[in-house]
Design an enzyme around this catalytic site. Sequence first.
Site: not given
Length: 170
Positions: A67, A85, A87
């Site tokens: 992540h 991007q 989110e």
Amino acid sequence: MDIEKVNSMGFGEFVDVFGNVIERCPLIAAAVWSKRPFSGLGDLEKHFFAFIDGLPLSGQEGVLRCHPELAGRQPQCGRLSAESQREQSAAGLQNLGAAERLRFTELTAQYRTRFGFPFVLAVRLSDPAAAPRELARRLRCPPAQELRTALGEVKKICHLRLADLLGEQP
């Protein structure tokens, strides 16, 4: 897309479509493909979650390390996945003021040093003001508890991404 379409996908197409529901972990989608047929979103999700739960500790930490840093340098360098991007943009994390961004960056660095993986938060279920507070709170958690919390956030993100792909309400 409906579940019949998902069940009829070949291996390559399935991995192309579902390879990033767990951030940068297409191998998980590759393993889940063999569990077809799926009865619906919940069944598909269950197999993604079971794969994560079945990993050894090092594998679970590896999933977390895939992540990106929230509001980190990846957005400015264009290195976020399309999903991340969207989110992070929708959550307003790119709009933090200079002081907020500096504080958030300091906290995320402390978090990574303490736990060995980036701070993961399902930002679509949060607001920008809550993210720094949640980060500060979670920095005080014991490592085993934080690992479980972070994996729970990964599962929330997975659920939201699967619901988007299947056109269902999360």
